[in-house]
Structure formats: structure tokens, C-alpha cells
Scaffold this motif. Sequence first.
Motif, PDB file in Angstrom:
ATOM      1  N   UNK A   4       0.661  -1.428  -0.035  1.00 31.89           N
ATOM      2  CA  UNK A   4      -0.260  -0.278   0.077  1.00 31.89           C
ATOM      3  C   UNK A   4       0.586   1.187   0.153  1.00 31.89           C
ATOM      4  N   UNK A   5       2.251   1.036   0.895  1.00 31.57           N
ATOM      5  CA  UNK A   5       3.191   2.248   0.760  1.00 31.57           C
ATOM      6  C   UNK A   5       3.504   2.710  -1.087  1.00 31.57           C
ATOM      7  N   UNK A   6       3.192   1.678  -1.570  1.00 32.33           N
ATOM      8  CA  UNK A   6       4.083   1.868  -3.089  1.00 32.33           C
ATOM      9  C   UNK A   6       3.129   2.374  -3.314  1.00 32.33           C
ATOM     10  N   UNK A   7       1.588   2.461  -3.594  1.00 29.87           N
ATOM     11  CA  UNK A   7       0.812   3.075  -4.078  1.00 29.87           C
ATOM     12  C   UNK A   7       0.658   4.372  -3.651  1.00 29.87           C
ATOM     13  N   UNK A   8       0.508   4.809  -2.520  1.00 30.00           N
ATOM     14  CA  UNK A   8       0.968   5.772  -1.817  1.00 30.00           C
ATOM     15  C   UNK A   8       1.600   6.091  -2.618  1.00 30.00           C
ATOM     16  N   UNK A   9       2.873   6.121  -2.453  1.00 31.89           N
ATOM     17  CA  UNK A   9       4.180   6.747  -3.438  1.00 31.89           C
ATOM     18  C   UNK A   9       3.543   7.125  -4.718  1.00 31.89           C
ATOM     19  N   UNK A  10       2.838   5.721  -5.994  1.00 34.31           N
ATOM     20  CA  UNK A  10       2.811   6.093  -6.882  1.00 34.31           C
ATOM     21  C   UNK A  10       2.168   7.353  -7.111  1.00 34.31           C
ATOM     22  N   UNK A  11       1.163   7.234  -5.986  1.00 36.13           N
ATOM     23  CA  UNK A  11       0.413   7.967  -6.272  1.00 36.13           C
ATOM     24  C   UNK A  11       0.018   9.923  -6.183  1.00 36.13           C
ATOM     25  N   UNK A  12       1.482   9.330  -5.179  1.00 39.43           N
ATOM     26  CA  UNK A  12       2.610  11.301  -4.443  1.00 39.43           C
ATOM     27  C   UNK A  12       3.100  11.914  -5.610  1.00 39.43           C
ATOM     28  N   UNK A  13       3.885  10.603  -7.036  1.00 42.47           N
ATOM     29  CA  UNK A  13       4.273  11.432  -7.748  1.00 42.47           C
ATOM     30  C   UNK A  13       3.003  11.369  -9.486  1.00 42.47           C
ATOM     31  N   UNK A  14       1.964  10.283  -9.258  1.00 42.09           N
ATOM     32  CA  UNK A  14       0.998  10.796 -10.401  1.00 42.09           C
ATOM     33  C   UNK A  14       0.504  12.631 -10.156  1.00 42.09           C
ATOM     34  N   UNK A  57       4.437  14.738   3.373  1.00 41.29           N
ATOM     35  CA  UNK A  57       5.673  14.638   4.463  1.00 41.29           C
ATOM     36  C   UNK A  57       4.779  13.686   5.370  1.00 41.29           C
ATOM     37  N   UNK A  58       6.124  13.318   6.256  1.00 39.64           N
ATOM     38  CA  UNK A  58       5.771  12.747   7.595  1.00 39.64           C
ATOM     39  C   UNK A  58       7.012  12.596   8.500  1.00 39.64           C
ATOM     40  N   UNK A  59       6.415  13.687   9.102  1.00 36.68           N
ATOM     41  CA  UNK A  59       7.432  13.965  10.311  1.00 36.68           C
ATOM     42  C   UNK A  59       7.771  15.307  10.024  1.00 36.68           C
ATOM     43  N   UNK A  60       9.626  14.778   9.926  1.00 30.75           N
ATOM     44  CA  UNK A  60      10.415  15.410   8.753  1.00 30.75           C
ATOM     45  C   UNK A  60      11.212  14.941   8.046  1.00 30.75           C
ATOM     46  N   UNK A  61      10.635  13.856   8.132  1.00 29.65           N
ATOM     47  CA  UNK A  61      10.392  13.673   6.196  1.00 29.65           C
ATOM     48  C   UNK A  61       9.530  14.133   5.409  1.00 29.65           C
ATOM     49  N   UNK A  62      10.533  14.441   4.075  1.00 24.18           N
ATOM     50  CA  UNK A  62      10.090  15.473   2.873  1.00 24.18           C
ATOM     51  C   UNK A  62       9.560  14.710   1.437  1.00 24.18           C
ATOM     52  N   UNK A  63       8.643  14.181   0.763  1.00 22.27           N
ATOM     53  CA  UNK A  63       8.730  14.307  -0.142  1.00 22.27           C
ATOM     54  C   UNK A  63       8.239  14.662  -1.516  1.00 22.27           C
ATOM     55  N   UNK A  64       8.871  15.217  -2.046  1.00 22.36           N
ATOM     56  CA  UNK A  64       8.074  16.679  -2.915  1.00 22.36           C
ATOM     57  C   UNK A  64       8.613  15.943  -4.515  1.00 22.36           C
ATOM     58  N   UNK A  65       6.891  15.693  -4.937  1.00 22.64           N
ATOM     59  CA  UNK A  65       6.881  15.831  -6.029  1.00 22.64           C
ATOM     60  C   UNK A  65       5.923  17.115  -7.160  1.00 22.64           C
TER      61      UNK A  65
END
Length: 200
Positions: free
Chosen positions: A79-89, A95-103
Motif C-alpha cells: 500500500x505504501x508503494x501505491x501511495x508513493x505512486x499516487x504522490x508522483x502521479x 510530509x511524514x514527520x521531518x521526512x519530506x517527499x516533494x513531487x
Amino acid sequence: MSKIYGYARCSTNESKQDISRQKRELKKLGVKEDKNIFWEYESGTKLDRAEFQKLLDVISQGDTIISTEVSRLTRSTKHLCDIMQLVQDKKIKLVIGSFVIDCRMDEIDPMTKGMLMMWGVFSEMERDIISQRVKSGLDNAKAKGKKIGRPVVDATNLPDKFLKHYPQYKSGLITVTEFANMLKCSRTTIYKYITLFQNA
């Protein structure tokens, strides 16, 4: 104009203090309005969580989703893989706590993706370990002859709070919803208690 949303989750509604803590942390992380915080009491392994799906329905390109921990989003690596794909799409920021994934401009870089996947694996492993411990404890209790699970409620052992407030319900002073709130249970449970009481 881009918006910032928050997501909080606990497995059971007995964790009110924990979900309140998550909401406070989400505000510190940048979620300005309460209406933009989606929260619910559901298992992290469940994929069709109502509030999480609502959140995914409202986000658009350029928006930000904030959660305090990866385990709040999901306890499933797939499911985490699916969420990451959605973030990209959808080209959003996660943002997960101090961890940032900016797409919002680019795709997830391999190092960031690898780190997040490791978190997902550890979260799923933690859930499996807890599940095994619970199962082992239940098996041990059964072997010792202990009864497992909640006691069966019948007409002879209805909760005292139900008996106390039933006259108010009967006379129309309170609704089923108010009755359920008093007992901190569902309307379905109240109807079950009423049927048991009336058939006693």
C-alpha cells in the motif's frame, strides 16, 4: 492555490488521547485548519479507509499531505508503494514527520524512495510481530482454560449505565444517538440492549 492537508489514524477509538496528540503535531507541521485534518479509527492494514479515501479525493496537483508517521498512513509495504505512486502521479508533496517527499516538480529520487520503503518494511514487520505476540498470548490463555473475548451480554447482565438512562430514552427525553454517546457505544449496540431488555 495549493492546500495543506493532514491525516491522523488510530486503530481503535480507545486511543482518543493519541489521535489528539497527532492532530496537535499536524498543526505544528503546517496544517492550519481543523477542517483540513482527516482522521479516523481504522486498522493501518485496511485499504479502503473512509477518511483516507476522502483525502485522496480532494487533493490536487501542488497540494501537501502531512502525517506524523509512516505507520499512520499504512502498515502495508504494498500500500505504501501505491501511495508513493499516487504522490508522483498527482504531483503533490508528502510530509511524514521531518521526512519530506516533494513531487510537485520532479519524481521521487531513488535514495528517498529507498528510505521510505525501509520504513514501510519495518512498520509491516512491527505489525506482524505484535500480531504474533497477541496470538501466542491468546493460545496460552486458552490452554490455561481462560475465556477469551468480551463476555456475552444478555438480559441478565445489561450495563448499569444502560439501565440508568433507559427511562429517559423511553420517555423521549434523549434520542438513540444521545443514548449511545452516554454509553460510548454504537447505535446498533443500543438497539440490541433495548431488544434484550424488552424481551426479558
